[in-house]
Motif scaffolding. Structure first.
Motif, PDB file in Angstrom:
ATOM      1  N   GLY A 169      15.910 -12.953   4.615  1.00 47.12           N
ATOM      2  CA  GLY A 169      14.634 -13.069   5.310  1.00 47.12           C
ATOM      3  C   GLY A 169      14.237 -11.871   6.140  1.00 47.12           C
ATOM      4  N   LYS A 170      14.716 -10.680   5.779  1.00 50.77           N
ATOM      5  CA  LYS A 170      14.342  -9.479   6.536  1.00 50.77           C
ATOM      6  C   LYS A 170      12.835  -9.230   6.446  1.00 50.77           C
ATOM      7  CE  LYS A 170      17.057  -6.734   4.225  1.00 50.77           C
ATOM      8  NZ  LYS A 170      17.658  -7.753   3.315  1.00 50.77           N
ATOM      9  N   SER A 171      12.303  -9.286   5.223  1.00 47.16           N
ATOM     10  CA  SER A 171      10.867  -9.038   5.057  1.00 47.16           C
ATOM     11  C   SER A 171      10.041 -10.125   5.735  1.00 47.16           C
ATOM     12  CB  SER A 171      10.518  -8.961   3.565  1.00 47.16           C
ATOM     13  OG  SER A 171      11.170  -7.870   2.951  1.00 47.16           O
ATOM     14  N   THR A 172      10.516 -11.363   5.686  1.00 44.28           N
ATOM     15  CA  THR A 172       9.801 -12.461   6.350  1.00 44.28           C
ATOM     16  C   THR A 172       9.739 -12.220   7.850  1.00 44.28           C
ATOM     17  OG1 THR A 172      10.516 -14.026   4.651  1.00 44.28           O
ATOM     18  CG2 THR A 172       9.765 -14.947   6.754  1.00 44.28           C
ATOM     19  N   LEU A 173      10.871 -11.807   8.444  1.00 50.46           N
ATOM     20  CA  LEU A 173      10.894 -11.537   9.879  1.00 50.46           C
ATOM     21  C   LEU A 173      10.000 -10.351  10.228  1.00 50.46           C
ATOM     22  CD1 LEU A 173      11.930 -12.001  12.726  1.00 50.46           C
ATOM     23  CD2 LEU A 173      13.972 -10.663  12.144  1.00 50.46           C
ATOM     24  N   MET A 174      10.029  -9.314   9.400  1.00 46.51           N
ATOM     25  CA  MET A 174       9.173  -8.161   9.665  1.00 46.51           C
ATOM     26  C   MET A 174       7.700  -8.551   9.579  1.00 46.51           C
ATOM     27  SD  MET A 174       9.437  -4.306   8.097  1.00 46.51           S
ATOM     28  CE  MET A 174       8.730  -4.642   6.496  1.00 46.51           C
ATOM     29  N   GLY A 175       7.363  -9.421   8.617  1.00 46.56           N
ATOM     30  CA  GLY A 175       5.995  -9.904   8.528  1.00 46.56           C
ATOM     31  C   GLY A 175       5.592 -10.699   9.754  1.00 46.56           C
ATOM     32  N   MET A 176       6.511 -11.497  10.298  1.00 45.91           N
ATOM     33  CA  MET A 176       6.232 -12.249  11.527  1.00 45.91           C
ATOM     34  C   MET A 176       5.959 -11.305  12.693  1.00 45.91           C
ATOM     35  SD  MET A 176       9.181 -15.182  11.107  1.00 45.91           S
ATOM     36  CE  MET A 176       8.912 -15.881  12.740  1.00 45.91           C
ATOM     37  N   ILE A 177       6.722 -10.217  12.756  1.00 49.77           N
ATOM     38  CA  ILE A 177       6.530  -9.248  13.843  1.00 49.77           C
ATOM     39  C   ILE A 177       5.185  -8.543  13.686  1.00 49.77           C
ATOM     40  CG2 ILE A 177       7.403  -7.083  14.809  1.00 49.77           C
ATOM     41  CD1 ILE A 177      10.227  -8.068  14.153  1.00 49.77           C
ATOM     42  N   VAL A 178       4.846  -8.159  12.442  1.00 50.87           N
ATOM     43  CA  VAL A 178       3.560  -7.481  12.213  1.00 50.87           C
ATOM     44  C   VAL A 178       2.407  -8.404  12.594  1.00 50.87           C
ATOM     45  CG1 VAL A 178       2.049  -6.473  10.468  1.00 50.87           C
ATOM     46  CG2 VAL A 178       4.489  -5.962  10.439  1.00 50.87           C
ATOM     47  N   ARG A 179       2.486  -9.683  12.213  1.00 45.52           N
ATOM     48  CA  ARG A 179       1.404 -10.621  12.518  1.00 45.52           C
ATOM     49  C   ARG A 179       1.346 -10.975  14.005  1.00 45.52           C
ATOM     50  NH1 ARG A 179       3.625 -13.682   8.398  1.00 45.52           N
ATOM     51  NH2 ARG A 179       4.060 -15.327   9.907  1.00 45.52           N
ATOM     52  N   GLY A 180       2.513 -11.104  14.632  1.00 46.60           N
ATOM     53  CA  GLY A 180       2.545 -11.636  15.997  1.00 46.60           C
ATOM     54  C   GLY A 180       2.441 -10.613  17.100  1.00 46.60           C
ATOM     55  N   ARG A 196       7.167  -5.585  -7.507  1.00 46.39           N
ATOM     56  CA  ARG A 196       6.599  -6.925  -7.363  1.00 46.39           C
ATOM     57  C   ARG A 196       6.658  -7.423  -5.921  1.00 46.39           C
ATOM     58  NH1 ARG A 196      10.449 -10.514  -6.402  1.00 46.39           N
ATOM     59  NH2 ARG A 196      12.598 -10.131  -7.063  1.00 46.39           N
ATOM     60  N   GLU A 197       7.540  -6.835  -5.098  1.00 48.64           N
ATOM     61  CA  GLU A 197       7.702  -7.311  -3.729  1.00 48.64           C
ATOM     62  C   GLU A 197       6.591  -6.823  -2.806  1.00 48.64           C
ATOM     63  OE1 GLU A 197      12.573  -7.724  -3.542  1.00 48.64           O
ATOM     64  OE2 GLU A 197      11.640  -5.839  -2.933  1.00 48.64           O
ATOM     65  N   VAL A 198       5.870  -5.769  -3.206  1.00 45.42           N
ATOM     66  CA  VAL A 198       4.809  -5.240  -2.348  1.00 45.42           C
ATOM     67  C   VAL A 198       3.653  -6.230  -2.217  1.00 45.42           C
ATOM     68  CG1 VAL A 198       3.136  -3.381  -2.036  1.00 45.42           C
ATOM     69  CG2 VAL A 198       5.462  -2.852  -2.794  1.00 45.42           C
ATOM     70  N   PRO A 199       3.028  -6.696  -3.340  1.00 41.68           N
ATOM     71  CA  PRO A 199       1.973  -7.700  -3.173  1.00 41.68           C
ATOM     72  C   PRO A 199       2.477  -9.001  -2.571  1.00 41.68           C
ATOM     73  CG  PRO A 199       2.502  -7.381  -5.507  1.00 41.68           C
ATOM     74  CD  PRO A 199       3.193  -6.298  -4.743  1.00 41.68           C
ATOM     75  N   GLU A 200       3.754  -9.366  -2.842  1.00 44.36           N
ATOM     76  CA  GLU A 200       4.314 -10.574  -2.227  1.00 44.36           C
ATOM     77  C   GLU A 200       4.374 -10.434  -0.712  1.00 44.36           C
ATOM     78  OE1 GLU A 200       8.092 -11.461  -3.885  1.00 44.36           O
ATOM     79  OE2 GLU A 200       7.299 -12.068  -5.839  1.00 44.36           O
ATOM     80  N   PHE A 201       4.788  -9.263  -0.235  1.00 37.05           N
ATOM     81  CA  PHE A 201       4.869  -9.043   1.211  1.00 37.05           C
ATOM     82  C   PHE A 201       3.484  -9.134   1.847  1.00 37.05           C
ATOM     83  CE2 PHE A 201       4.634  -6.190   4.877  1.00 37.05           C
ATOM     84  CZ  PHE A 201       5.669  -6.683   5.663  1.00 37.05           C
ATOM     85  N   ILE A 202       2.489  -8.533   1.195  1.00 35.65           N
ATOM     86  CA  ILE A 202       1.138  -8.523   1.762  1.00 35.65           C
ATOM     87  C   ILE A 202       0.538  -9.932   1.762  1.00 35.65           C
ATOM     88  CG2 ILE A 202      -1.208  -7.655   1.442  1.00 35.65           C
ATOM     89  CD1 ILE A 202       0.028  -5.083   0.319  1.00 35.65           C
ATOM     90  N   GLU A 203       0.673 -10.656   0.658  1.00 34.04           N
ATOM     91  CA  GLU A 203       0.024 -11.964   0.538  1.00 34.04           C
ATOM     92  C   GLU A 203       0.800 -13.066   1.253  1.00 34.04           C
ATOM     93  OE1 GLU A 203      -2.951 -12.453  -0.599  1.00 34.04           O
ATOM     94  OE2 GLU A 203      -3.156 -10.329  -1.110  1.00 34.04           O
ATOM     95  N   LYS A 204       2.132 -13.079   1.120  1.00 36.21           N
ATOM     96  CA  LYS A 204       2.922 -14.163   1.691  1.00 36.21           C
ATOM     97  C   LYS A 204       3.307 -13.901   3.146  1.00 36.21           C
ATOM     98  CE  LYS A 204       4.894 -15.734  -2.700  1.00 36.21           C
ATOM     99  NZ  LYS A 204       6.149 -15.999  -3.461  1.00 36.21           N
ATOM    100  N   ASN A 205       3.832 -12.716   3.422  1.00 33.96           N
ATOM    101  CA  ASN A 205       4.333 -12.444   4.770  1.00 33.96           C
ATOM    102  C   ASN A 205       3.230 -12.050   5.746  1.00 33.96           C
ATOM    103  OD1 ASN A 205       6.993 -12.936   3.905  1.00 33.96           O
ATOM    104  ND2 ASN A 205       7.244 -10.819   3.250  1.00 33.96           N
ATOM    105  N   LEU A 206       2.184 -11.386   5.236  1.00 27.30           N
ATOM    106  CA  LEU A 206       1.083 -10.988   6.114  1.00 27.30           C
ATOM    107  C   LEU A 206      -0.144 -11.878   5.930  1.00 27.30           C
ATOM    108  CD1 LEU A 206       1.212  -7.075   5.930  1.00 27.30           C
ATOM    109  CD2 LEU A 206       2.397  -8.622   7.486  1.00 27.30           C
ATOM    110  N   GLY A 207      -0.062 -12.818   5.011  1.00 28.22           N
ATOM    111  CA  GLY A 207      -1.192 -13.702   4.781  1.00 28.22           C
ATOM    112  C   GLY A 207      -2.404 -12.998   4.196  1.00 28.22           C
ATOM    113  N   GLY A 208      -2.191 -11.827   3.596  1.00 25.87           N
ATOM    114  CA  GLY A 208      -3.301 -11.075   3.008  1.00 25.87           C
ATOM    115  C   GLY A 208      -4.199 -10.396   4.023  1.00 25.87           C
TER     116      GLY A 208
END
Length: 243
Positions: A169-180, A196-208
């Motif tokens: 969950g490193k990318s998930t945590l980083m996405g939480m930090i970017v959003r929060g 494939r992980e780049v669009p996943e990070f943008i759409e899932k972890n950053l919510g697009g």
């Protein structure tokens, strides 16, 4: 005009030819001649057949020519193709136009939203700030993750490492930090990720939502040089907004 004055003026001029030519190509290196270059110079190579253009860095110089490490794939290039010296060195376009965009380390957009027209340029690698010119880390920085803010609070200017195994969950945590986090501008560098992980990070972890965010991408498919300078380029973009 005195001879010494003329000699000094000539020394300051760049007497290198307009372009050089490729003399040999292998899987990882391009050999060329005809340009006056030095180690670390950036060049662009243009294919006569397809018109494709790619960049490279001069990594070896000898009496018969020089060697170039390409930043991207060199399939389709052949002996005789032209090599041009980039006079401005390793600089990238920077500006507020980068906000909300996904770019490669040389600020070429890869999000399909059209070209970028930035008003300024910045060196990819800058001289570090002198030790005694650095400020103290004495102001708390909220990352928007309650566990971190409570038990492992961060300060403005601090480096924070996230280490874990695959799929934890490193990318998930980083996405939480970017959003929060409450930072006015956020620069994210995705270096060595699978494509494939780049669009996943943008759409899932950053919510697009890329509002006030710049994403710099150098995937595992890119060359080692591209991945190396991806991190430097992202730092240069962050320093532009900091300034």
């Amino acid at each position: 005009m005195p001879l010494n004055t003329l000699r000094n003026r000539i020394r300051k001029e760049n007497l290198s030819p307009t372009f050089g030519t490729i003399t040999e190509i292998n899987a990882t290196m391009v050999l060329a001649q005809g340009l006056k270059v030095s180690i670390g110079d950036t060049v662009s190579m243009i294919s006569k057949d397809s018109g494709a253009k790619t960049m490279g860095m001069v990594t070896e110089v000898n009496s018969s020519g020089f060697a170039i490490s390409p930043f991207s794939f060199i399939e389709g290039y052949c002996v005789g193709d032209e090599v041009f010296l980039k006079q401005n060195g390793m600089k990238i376009d920077v500006g507020n136009e980068l906000l909300g965009r996904v770019v490669d380390p040389f600020m070429n957009p890869i999000d399909g939203k059209g070209p970028l027209r930035c008003s300024k340029q910045s060196p990819i690698i800058k001289k570090p700030i002198a030790a005694m010119s650095r400020g103290m880390i004495d102001e708390k920085f909220s990352v928007g993750v309650k566990t971190i803010d409570t038990l492992l609070s961060c300060g403005k200017g601090q480096k924070l490492g996230i280490f874990a195994g695959s799929g934890v969950g490193k990318s998930t945590l980083m996405g939480m930090i970017v959003r929060g986090s409450q930072a006015p501008v956020k620069v994210v560098a995705l270096i060595g990720e699978r494509g494939r992980e780049v669009p996943e990070f943008i759409e899932k972890n950053l919510g697009g939502d890329l509002t006030n965010t710049v994403i710099v991408v150098a995937t595992s498919d890119d060359s080692p040089l591209m991945r190396k300078y991806g991190a430097f380029a992202a730092m240069s973009v962050a320093e532009f907004f900091k300034d």
